[in-house]
Scaffold this active site. Structure first.
Site, short mmCIF file in Angstrom:
data_model
loop_
_atom_site.label_atom_id
_atom_site.label_comp_id
_atom_site.label_asym_id
_atom_site.label_seq_id
_atom_site.Cartn_x
_atom_site.Cartn_y
_atom_site.Cartn_z
N LYS A 46 0.82 -1.21 0.00
CA LYS A 46 0.00 0.00 0.00
C LYS A 46 0.86 1.26 0.00
O LYS A 46 0.46 2.29 -0.55
CB LYS A 46 -0.96 -0.02 1.19
CG LYS A 46 -2.02 -1.09 1.05
CD LYS A 46 -3.06 -1.04 2.15
CE LYS A 46 -4.12 -2.10 1.92
NZ LYS A 46 -5.21 -2.06 2.91
N LYS A 76 -8.97 -13.36 -9.80
CA LYS A 76 -10.25 -13.24 -9.12
C LYS A 76 -10.90 -11.88 -9.40
O LYS A 76 -10.21 -10.85 -9.45
CB LYS A 76 -10.04 -13.42 -7.61
CG LYS A 76 -11.29 -13.63 -6.80
CD LYS A 76 -10.92 -13.93 -5.35
CE LYS A 76 -12.16 -14.07 -4.49
NZ LYS A 76 -11.80 -14.30 -3.07
N LYS A 93 -13.20 -5.55 -6.87
CA LYS A 93 -13.71 -4.18 -7.01
C LYS A 93 -12.58 -3.18 -7.14
O LYS A 93 -12.82 -2.03 -7.55
CB LYS A 93 -14.60 -3.82 -5.82
CG LYS A 93 -13.88 -3.73 -4.48
CD LYS A 93 -14.84 -3.42 -3.36
CE LYS A 93 -14.13 -3.36 -2.01
NZ LYS A 93 -15.04 -3.09 -0.90
#
Length: 329
Positions: free
Chosen positions: A113, A195, A198
């Site tokens: 991140k 996979k 979102k």
């Protein structure tokens, strides 16, 4: 017999996808009958990335409404916003003092991140696994539903809880990973080897639960397939295999029956049928979500009731922790 406690935190960072619905969310109703379940919209975690206040507020309400629309009964589950239960942040700070820098340095998600948010590498991003620990042990949760990307954080949670217990006595329940029954593994429409997510940069790769019928059908028409033009499941046909899996899930038919249904049909016909079946499946969820969002006052009242219930559940643990440390009651 007292039910075991399950805690699950969901970040309000986007609209749930078809993959989420057919995977983990498909087991929610059964969980609520077997366990004492808490589902928190973890908006404290969301602010490790800079948020526009109005967007964060809208995303939080949207997600909360989706949780109910998808089958979480607020009377059978504890549904609430993390920021409305101050005990999360209070215990999070306390446990920061029992987490070691070396442990946090090993967290791979912080590295990932940080690379994506190089202009905002803040302390919250670094310590949010400790807040996750507080989220879980605050309610003496026995089980935590996790994916592989969260396994490292659960191990840290167990280490911190065990360290605290070793110093002050058996205060925290040591949580275990909850691996739900195998749900459908829905892959991306543009990249069927990964996979459906979102967070994908390509909006055509996933079906959002809020997508209209027209958008859904267009996305399926653009789905990656192959040049074989036969509708069957095979390792060398990941795109068609994924579409067959989706069609099987939303219609309740066996994959073999789905293959027979489209035997001799072209890909265009097949994609249209899958899109229409998915749109029809999502329609009642979308209608319930729209109904909930049309009455924000009632939605917020449901959340406030859930937050009160969560706060009452958290209070005994926080009291014991503070007394153990030596804080004045």
């Amino acid at each position: 017999m007292t039910k075991k406690i399950i805690f699950s935190g969901i970040k309000p960072t986007g609209i749930p996808t078809l993959g989420s619905l057919l995977g983990a969310m498909s087991h929610w109703e059964k969980l609520s009958s077997e366990y004492n379940c808490l589902y928190s919209v973890v908006d404290l975690h969301a602010i490790t990335i800079r948020q526009e206040p109005s967007v964060l507020r809208d995303n939080g309400r949207n997600l909360f409404a989706w949780l109910i629309a998808l089958g979480l009964d607020p009377d059978k589950n504890t549904l609430y916003y993390q920021s409305q239960v101050p005990a999360h942040a209070e215990l999070g700070w306390i446990l920061n003092c029992y987490a070691y820098v070396g442990e946090l340095n090993r967290m791979t998600q912080f590295k990932d991140k940080s690379a994506k948010n190089a202009d905002n590498i803040n302390a919250g991003l670094y310590t949010y696994p400790v807040l996750q620990t507080a989220d879980i042990v605050l309610f003496q949760a026995n089980l935590v539903p996790i994916g592989e990307d969260q396994r490292q954080h659960l191990e840290l949670c167990r280490d911190i809880a065990e360290r605290f217990n070793k110093i002050y006595g058996e205060i925290f329940t040591i949580p275990e990973a909850y691996v739900p029954p195998v749900g459908a593994r829905i892959m991306g429409l543009q990249n069927p080897e990964n996979k459906m997510s979102k967070s994908d940069d390509n909006p055509n790769d996933c079906i959002y639960l809020s997508d209209s019928t027209d958008v859904i059908i267009k996305k399926f028409k653009r789905a990656v397939t192959d040049s074989d033009n036969t509708i069957r499941t095979a390792a060398e046909k990941p795109g068609i295999s994924n579409l067959l899996s989706i069609y099987s899930c939303v219609t309740g038919k066996k994959v073999a029956d789905c293959e027979a249904e489209f035997d001799g049909k072209g890909y265009g016909h097949f994609k249209q049928a899958v899109g229409e079946a998915v749109a029809e499946t999502l329609k009642p969820y979308q209608e319930k979500h729209a109904h909930l969002m049309a009455d924000i006052a009632t939605l917020d009242a449901i959340a406030a009731k859930g937050a009160e219930r969560a706060a009452n559940m958290a209070a005994p643990t926080l009291k014991i922790v503070k007394e153990a440390i030596g804080f004045i009651n």
